[in-house]
Design a protein around this motif. Structure first.
Motif, mmCIF file in Angstrom:
data_model
loop_
_atom_site.group_PDB
_atom_site.id
_atom_site.type_symbol
_atom_site.label_atom_id
_atom_site.label_comp_id
_atom_site.label_asym_id
_atom_site.label_seq_id
_atom_site.Cartn_x
_atom_site.Cartn_y
_atom_site.Cartn_z
ATOM 1 N N TRP A 61 13.309 128.471 111.471
ATOM 2 C CA TRP A 61 13.864 128.294 112.814
ATOM 3 C C TRP A 61 15.386 128.365 112.838
ATOM 4 O O TRP A 61 16.016 127.876 113.779
ATOM 5 C CB TRP A 61 13.386 126.965 113.449
ATOM 6 N N GLY A 120 20.557 119.315 109.381
ATOM 7 C CA GLY A 120 19.953 118.621 110.505
ATOM 8 C C GLY A 120 19.719 117.143 110.237
ATOM 9 O O GLY A 120 20.060 116.280 111.057
ATOM 10 N N SER A 121 19.139 116.831 109.087
ATOM 11 C CA SER A 121 18.857 115.427 108.772
ATOM 12 C C SER A 121 20.147 114.604 108.766
ATOM 13 O O SER A 121 20.170 113.462 109.238
ATOM 14 C CB SER A 121 18.172 115.306 107.410
ATOM 15 N N TYR A 153 9.441 114.555 114.715
ATOM 16 C CA TYR A 153 9.993 114.902 113.400
ATOM 17 C C TYR A 153 11.495 115.066 113.559
ATOM 18 O O TYR A 153 11.958 115.857 114.379
ATOM 19 C CB TYR A 153 9.390 116.212 112.889
ATOM 20 N N HIS A 154 12.245 114.311 112.752
ATOM 21 C CA HIS A 154 13.706 114.401 112.846
ATOM 22 C C HIS A 154 14.360 114.661 111.498
ATOM 23 O O HIS A 154 15.574 114.492 111.368
ATOM 24 C CB HIS A 154 14.265 113.121 113.480
ATOM 25 N N ASP A 259 17.613 115.281 119.954
ATOM 26 C CA ASP A 259 17.614 116.078 118.729
ATOM 27 C C ASP A 259 17.246 117.511 119.106
ATOM 28 O O ASP A 259 16.074 117.866 119.217
ATOM 29 C CB ASP A 259 16.605 115.479 117.737
ATOM 30 N N ILE A 261 18.059 120.074 117.298
ATOM 31 C CA ILE A 261 18.258 120.833 116.059
ATOM 32 C C ILE A 261 17.358 122.068 116.035
ATOM 33 O O ILE A 261 17.793 123.153 115.655
ATOM 34 C CB ILE A 261 18.019 119.897 114.848
ATOM 35 N N LYS A 288 20.645 124.222 112.593
ATOM 36 C CA LYS A 288 19.830 125.441 112.560
ATOM 37 C C LYS A 288 20.508 126.622 113.264
ATOM 38 O O LYS A 288 21.367 127.262 112.675
ATOM 39 C CB LYS A 288 18.447 125.160 113.143
#
Ligand SMILES: Cc1ncc(COP(=O)(O)O)c(C=O)c1O
Length: 454
Positions: A61, A120-121, A153-154, A259, A261, A288
């Motif tokens: 992605w 991202g995390s 989901y993050h 989020d 992302i 991303k």
């Protein structure tokens, strides 16, 4: 075998001798080929033996404008000859400055402060810590908890995983994690029969209100993936939920962390998903697509109000504490600037809308398939949910790994499709053509038939 042998087989063997890949049971590679990619071109990846794969998932992605996009590659090369990196404390550089200016300009109103990180995390870690620290600086040290949605989901660092609810990633590490307060997702797939997406959103907002009435006093923030819960199975929901969430966060004095992302930068039909609900979050996490798949970079945008809660004499001890060596990397910032220039100069969103319409038309017949429970789409994210029993929506047991057959079929037929369990999804680069989309859909449909014969 010498290192001069650059065939698929030779590279795969060398890889498997030392490398350990993410999201992979390495034992699987006794049966599943490791694919060494040597080159990218538009939406295509080309392996060491010259086989081509249409990247139906934008390489996790990230890719927006094609692999090895010449314009972005040139900007990166130019930057590399001027400044590759500099410590980002006490020092700065124009690519970061210009990137912050541009992000503030294009994101929803009120997000005027930009903190950079490198994936991202890490952006999620920053947002969680910043929200907690904001309340602490205001004298509310009792606020230590976060509300997350079921199925969310993050990311997979401990903080990001703490606010995630995908069992595959979370279960094993649960003893190490913070315990979030889980609010039921407005996911339309889980709605009651006959309920509209807007009605589901309204019902779920009622449940969130009840949680806030009970727990807001100890809650820092509510964190959501706007419109599409991606890694949780491309589950989608109505924008009303975001508008209602904004209002509830204001009413109960908790932050709203968006989020984006995965969904930011044009994926859902608008530049940012929050635009579809006309809301600004207190924290907006981006990564991303920010660098179009070229470099690791993330950004957390927040408000002047949050910034001011940290702004004090050094002796007050209120400064935000979070640092990564590669924060604000000039190469990554320059790549992001070039990516955003493409959005400014080309009709990206219009083109995406045309591609999304084509994809929708091609996927529509699957709704009648006896093992397809749902075909859903938001912009250039589309998903097909395979089930064992259409009437009851009973899923195939995860252990049967039906999605893996679709993946293998794709590899054999020039397509990179990587289902999430039994959910076959499409999230292509924006430069894909309608003919290429047809190839992806045809391959997926044939792959689904193969998975069902398994
Ligand atoms: C919504 C969302 N948040 C956070 C992340 C984590 O980003 P990264 O993989 O760069 O750590 C992802 C990754 O897929 C994501 O989809």
């Amino acid at each position: 075998m010498t290192t001069h042998d650059r065939s698929n087989r030779a590279l795969a063997q060398r890889d498997l001798r030392h490398l350990w890949h993410p999201c992979t049971q390495m034992h699987d590679h006794e049966r599943i080929p490791m694919v060494p990619i040597v080159r990218g071109e538009g939406a295509w990846l080309i392996d060491a033996d010259g086989r081509r794969y249409l990247d139906g998932i934008s390489s996790w992605w990230t890719n927006l404008f094609g692999h090895a996009n010449p314009r972005i590659a040139a900007a990166l090369a130019d930057q590399a000859q001027q400044l590759e990196h500099v410590i980002f404390a006490g020092f700065t550089h124009e690519p970061a400055i210009a990137l912050a200016e541009e992000l503030v300009r294009i994101t929803p109103p009120g997000l005027d402060r930009v903190f950079l990180a490198d994936n991202g995390s890490a952006a999620i870690e920053v947002a969680l810590k910043m929200s907690f620290h904001y309340w602490l600086n205001l004298g509310h040290g009792e606020k230590t908890r976060f509300i997350a949605l079921t199925g969310s989901y993050h990311g997979e660092t401990l903080g990001a995983l703490s606010v995630s609810d995908v069992a595959l990633y979370r279960k094993t590490y649960a003893p190490l994690l913070l315990t979030p307060i889980l609010a039921p997702s407005p996911d339309t797939y889980e709605g009651e029969p006959g309920e509209t997406p807007a009605q589901i959103a309204a019902r779920r907002l009622g449940e969130l209100r009840a949680l806030l009435e009970r727990d807001a006093h100890e809650t820092c923030a509510v964190i959501v993936e706007p419109l599409v819960q991606c890694a949780g199975g491309m589950r989608m929901y109505h924008p009303d939920y975001l508008a209602g969430l904004r209002a509830l966060c204001d009413e109960f004095d908790v932050h709203f962390i968006a989020d984006e992302i995965a969904v930011g930068f044009g994926r859902t039909g608008t530049l940012f998903a929050c635009e579809q609900a006309h809301v600004s979050p207190d924290f907006l996490c981006l990564s991303k697509g920010l660098t179009a798949g070229f470099m690791a970079l993330s950004a957390v945008l927040t408000t002047e109000r949050v910034y001011e809660a940290f702004y004090a004499e050094y002796s007050a001890g209120k400064a935000f504490l979070h640092s990564h060596s590669y924060t604000g990397n000039p190469l990554a910032c320059r790549v992001a600037l070039e990516t955003l220039a493409i959005f400014r100069e080309e009709p990206v969103l219009e083109r995406n809308r045309a591609l999304a319409a084509h994809l929708a038309a091609r996927l529509a017949p699957l709704r009648d398939h006896p093992h397809v429970a749902d075909v859903r789409q938001t912009g250039l994210i589309a998903a097909v949910e395979l089930v064992a029993d259409k009437a009851t929506r009973r899923p195939f047991p995860a252990g049967e790994r039906r999605g893996l057959e679709v993946y293998l079929h794709g590899l054999e037929h020039s397509a990179l499709l990587r289902p999430l369990g039994n959910i076959v999804y499409f999230m292509p680069p924006y430069v894909i053509t309608t003919e290429e989309l047809d190839h992806l859909v045809d391959t997926a449909v044939a792959g689904i038939e193969r998975a069902l014969r398994q």
